[in-house]
Design a protein around this motif. Sequence first.
Motif, PDB file in Angstrom:
ATOM      1  N   GLY A  53     -29.821 -54.300 -22.611  1.00 20.05           N
ATOM      2  CA  GLY A  53     -29.312 -54.312 -20.822  1.00 20.05           C
ATOM      3  C   GLY A  53     -30.507 -54.781 -20.310  1.00 20.05           C
ATOM      4  N   THR A  54     -31.313 -55.413 -20.532  1.00 21.88           N
ATOM      5  CA  THR A  54     -32.175 -56.700 -20.068  1.00 21.88           C
ATOM      6  C   THR A  54     -31.665 -58.176 -20.103  1.00 21.88           C
ATOM      7  N   LEU A  69     -20.769 -63.972 -20.564  1.00 24.72           N
ATOM      8  CA  LEU A  69     -21.674 -64.068 -19.908  1.00 24.72           C
ATOM      9  C   LEU A  69     -20.487 -64.764 -18.506  1.00 24.72           C
ATOM     10  N   VAL A  70     -20.531 -63.852 -17.337  1.00 28.85           N
ATOM     11  CA  VAL A  70     -19.715 -64.604 -16.809  1.00 28.85           C
ATOM     12  C   VAL A  70     -20.389 -64.441 -14.956  1.00 28.85           C
ATOM     13  N   ALA A  98     -17.932 -55.133 -18.211  1.00 31.74           N
ATOM     14  CA  ALA A  98     -18.886 -55.737 -17.685  1.00 31.74           C
ATOM     15  C   ALA A  98     -20.078 -55.624 -16.936  1.00 31.74           C
ATOM     16  N   GLN A  99     -21.613 -55.704 -17.787  1.00 37.58           N
ATOM     17  CA  GLN A  99     -22.731 -54.797 -16.814  1.00 37.58           C
ATOM     18  C   GLN A  99     -23.573 -55.915 -16.120  1.00 37.58           C
ATOM     19  N   ALA A 100     -23.947 -55.636 -14.952  1.00 36.67           N
ATOM     20  CA  ALA A 100     -24.700 -56.487 -14.144  1.00 36.67           C
ATOM     21  C   ALA A 100     -26.072 -56.712 -14.798  1.00 36.67           C
ATOM     22  N   ILE A 101     -26.469 -58.626 -14.539  1.00 35.17           N
ATOM     23  CA  ILE A 101     -27.675 -58.342 -15.333  1.00 35.17           C
ATOM     24  C   ILE A 101     -28.204 -59.408 -14.219  1.00 35.17           C
TER      25      ILE A 101
END
Length: 244
Positions: A130-131, A183-184, A228-231
């Motif tokens: 998650g990083t 990645l988007v 999608a997960q914001a990073i």
Amino acid sequence: PAAPLPDAVPDAAITEIDGSDNTATLPAWWPLAAGVMAALALLGGGAWLWGRRKPKVLRIAAPAAAPAAPSDDPPRLDLTLDITGATRSLMMFTIRYRLNIANRSERAVTDLSAAMQLVCARASTGARTGTAPNAPSPGSAQALAQIDRVGPHQSRSITGEVQLPLSAIAPLRQGTKPLFVPLVHATIEGQHQRALTKSFVIGTPSASGRVHPIPLDVQAGAINGLVAQAIAVPAPPAAAPAAA
């Protein structure tokens, strides 16, 4: 019988009445008093005329308060990404998305442009933890969209798709299993709005809430259940200047 009245008054009697000195009954200082009274009358009339000619005092209204200057702070936008579908063909990896733009400020934003880019991450560590993964490899696919206006505390959504050739994917390996970490990058800019870029890692969800890489050793077709997960993604190193 009464004696008859005379037909006329004797001249001597007339002389005695009309010729008498009437001024003898007034005091000696009456001319002075008359002069003083005349002067007072003149002064009173002058004061009355001066009072009529004296300009009136104007009451000036207090100046109106100046309108508050508009805030120079840029609007605060919040971006979230939903994956509505994904497919893998023999030549291309395609993601269909819905980008949600929320205006968290007190004023509207107008003339927004949204750019979407799909790239491949070089390491799967971030997808598992998650990083942030390592810097992504360049991706050539981009999609652009226009948004006329987002009002204060309102949201707008845009939909579309982005693609990445399979030849641009640098697979990661877990043993002999090839993995793909897409990645988007979503970039928003517009009037009075500095460019805002937010990155999302795409994968399959896990019980911990993090995402897993996408396996590439599967048949071509639809890939379901992607999220999608914001990073935060480190910026790629700047390219070296070309030699003269």
